[in-house]
Design an enzyme around this catalytic site. Sequence first.
Site, mmCIF file in Angstrom:
data_model
loop_
_atom_site.group_PDB
_atom_site.id
_atom_site.type_symbol
_atom_site.label_atom_id
_atom_site.label_comp_id
_atom_site.label_asym_id
_atom_site.label_seq_id
_atom_site.Cartn_x
_atom_site.Cartn_y
_atom_site.Cartn_z
ATOM 1 N N HIS A 106 -1.551 1.096 -3.957
ATOM 2 C CA HIS A 106 -1.938 2.707 -4.145
ATOM 3 C C HIS A 106 -1.378 3.866 -4.467
ATOM 4 O O HIS A 106 -0.760 4.622 -4.159
ATOM 5 C CB HIS A 106 -1.691 2.999 -2.716
ATOM 6 C CG HIS A 106 -2.540 2.455 -1.460
ATOM 7 N ND1 HIS A 106 -2.556 2.180 -0.489
ATOM 8 C CD2 HIS A 106 -4.063 1.870 -2.104
ATOM 9 C CE1 HIS A 106 -4.037 1.663 0.086
ATOM 10 N NE2 HIS A 106 -4.632 1.473 -1.149
ATOM 11 N N GLN A 138 0.448 -1.378 -0.125
ATOM 12 C CA GLN A 138 -0.464 0.217 0.321
ATOM 13 C C GLN A 138 0.848 1.073 0.494
ATOM 14 O O GLN A 138 -0.084 2.153 0.086
ATOM 15 C CB GLN A 138 -1.148 0.308 1.112
ATOM 16 C CG GLN A 138 -2.063 -1.230 1.553
ATOM 17 C CD GLN A 138 -2.706 -1.222 2.438
ATOM 18 O OE1 GLN A 138 -3.796 -0.768 2.604
ATOM 19 N NE2 GLN A 138 -2.056 -1.702 3.359
ATOM 20 N N THR A 146 0.201 -3.004 8.561
ATOM 21 C CA THR A 146 -0.596 -2.341 7.976
ATOM 22 C C THR A 146 -2.108 -2.328 9.070
ATOM 23 O O THR A 146 -1.982 -3.054 10.376
ATOM 24 C CB THR A 146 -1.630 -2.457 6.861
ATOM 25 O OG1 THR A 146 -2.511 -1.957 6.335
ATOM 26 C CG2 THR A 146 -1.762 -3.632 7.046
HETATM 27 N N1 APR Z 1 6.528 -2.513 13.221
HETATM 28 C C1 APR Z 1 5.808 -3.523 12.925
HETATM 29 N N2 APR Z 1 4.411 -2.093 12.768
HETATM 30 C C2 APR Z 1 4.036 -0.521 12.597
HETATM 31 C C3 APR Z 1 5.625 -0.099 12.535
HETATM 32 C C4 APR Z 1 6.525 -1.242 13.540
HETATM 33 N N3 APR Z 1 7.239 -0.253 13.520
HETATM 34 N N4 APR Z 1 4.884 1.649 13.280
HETATM 35 C C5 APR Z 1 3.845 1.508 13.398
HETATM 36 N N5 APR Z 1 3.679 -0.672 12.842
HETATM 37 C C6 APR Z 1 1.434 -0.366 12.246
HETATM 38 C C7 APR Z 1 0.418 0.379 12.646
HETATM 39 O O1 APR Z 1 0.503 -0.365 14.472
HETATM 40 C C8 APR Z 1 -0.936 0.194 12.302
HETATM 41 O O2 APR Z 1 -1.224 -1.105 12.589
HETATM 42 O O3 APR Z 1 1.352 -0.382 11.148
HETATM 43 C C9 APR Z 1 0.349 -0.128 10.968
HETATM 44 C C10 APR Z 1 -0.398 1.823 9.945
HETATM 45 O O4 APR Z 1 -1.467 1.873 10.433
HETATM 46 P P1 APR Z 1 -1.592 3.078 8.930
HETATM 47 O O5 APR Z 1 -0.850 4.423 9.370
HETATM 48 O O6 APR Z 1 -3.329 3.478 9.561
HETATM 49 O O7 APR Z 1 -1.035 3.219 7.596
HETATM 50 P P2 APR Z 1 -1.662 2.093 6.548
HETATM 51 O O8 APR Z 1 -1.808 0.907 7.171
HETATM 52 O O9 APR Z 1 -0.625 1.306 5.507
HETATM 53 O O10 APR Z 1 -2.849 2.530 5.509
HETATM 54 C C11 APR Z 1 -3.449 2.661 4.269
HETATM 55 O O11 APR Z 1 -4.640 4.755 4.630
HETATM 56 O O12 APR Z 1 -4.513 6.694 4.359
HETATM 57 C C12 APR Z 1 -3.922 5.957 3.464
HETATM 58 O O13 APR Z 1 -3.703 5.099 1.416
HETATM 59 C C13 APR Z 1 -2.891 5.317 2.037
HETATM 60 O O14 APR Z 1 -1.410 3.247 1.604
HETATM 61 C C14 APR Z 1 -2.383 4.441 3.308
HETATM 62 C C15 APR Z 1 -3.852 3.336 3.718
#
Ligand code: APR
Length: 236
Positions: free
Chosen positions: A109, A91, A176
Amino acid sequence: MADIRNIVILTGAGVSAESGIDTFRDAGGLWEKHRVEDVATPEGFARNPDMVLGFYDMRRAAIQTKQPNAAHEALARLDELWGGELLIVTQNVDDLHERAGARRVLHMHGTHLNAWCTACDVRSPWTGPLIDRPPCPACGTNALRPDVVWFGEMPYEMERIYASIRRADLFVSIGTSGAVYPAAGFVRDARELGVRTLELNLERSQGSHWFHESRQGPATQLVPTWVEETLTGLGG
Ligand code: APR
């Protein structure tokens, strides 16, 4: 493990967090500093293109100063050595998977390092700013936008992703939150197809209950361990 041949790996912002790239929804994340409606929707772009182009120019410049971490490197090693089918569906719009050496990567994405011409529909490799409205390398029109899928737009290559999940023996989700569909629904699709599912995340995600197994911790620790298990046939 012996019966695992085809693997689909979904990655999110958490896999790049330890490379110094902000996640979206964690404390201090991007969506705390910027309104999604303003910078990640077609309507926001129409309303204030300078704000949107400036936001992505800032992020495009920032990711080029970051380096892949141990999680990216471990996945690149798995990609290199895994004889079965493997697809890393990310993503993320950074290029850290590829800079670590991974090849079987699909950016659902989009990517920061392309510009998309809304006049001729050509996507061109791009590392510089877009705010000065530079001409499209293909048609010369000043109608370039970031090649990033905004809310309300269709993610890329969905049929290829679903086809890979249908053929998968194992679905792994890394870093994620499970907050954004259609990616957040892949684990349920996989589960309903009888695919084994594993979550590697700092904390339990919103879809954690769909996983056979969920491991919590930083990606730079969880991912190399899981890759080693998988390559040595010890994985769950
Ligand atoms: N190691 C493992 N996991 C981690 C770490 C780490 N160091 N740091 C954060 N996380 C986890 C968090 O606990 C959270 O569950 O990564 C996740 C990040 O979540 P989001 O910020 O929501 O990102 P993501 O899931 O990629 O978002 C999905 O949303 O905003 C849109 O298009 C954008 O691709 C993105 C989509």
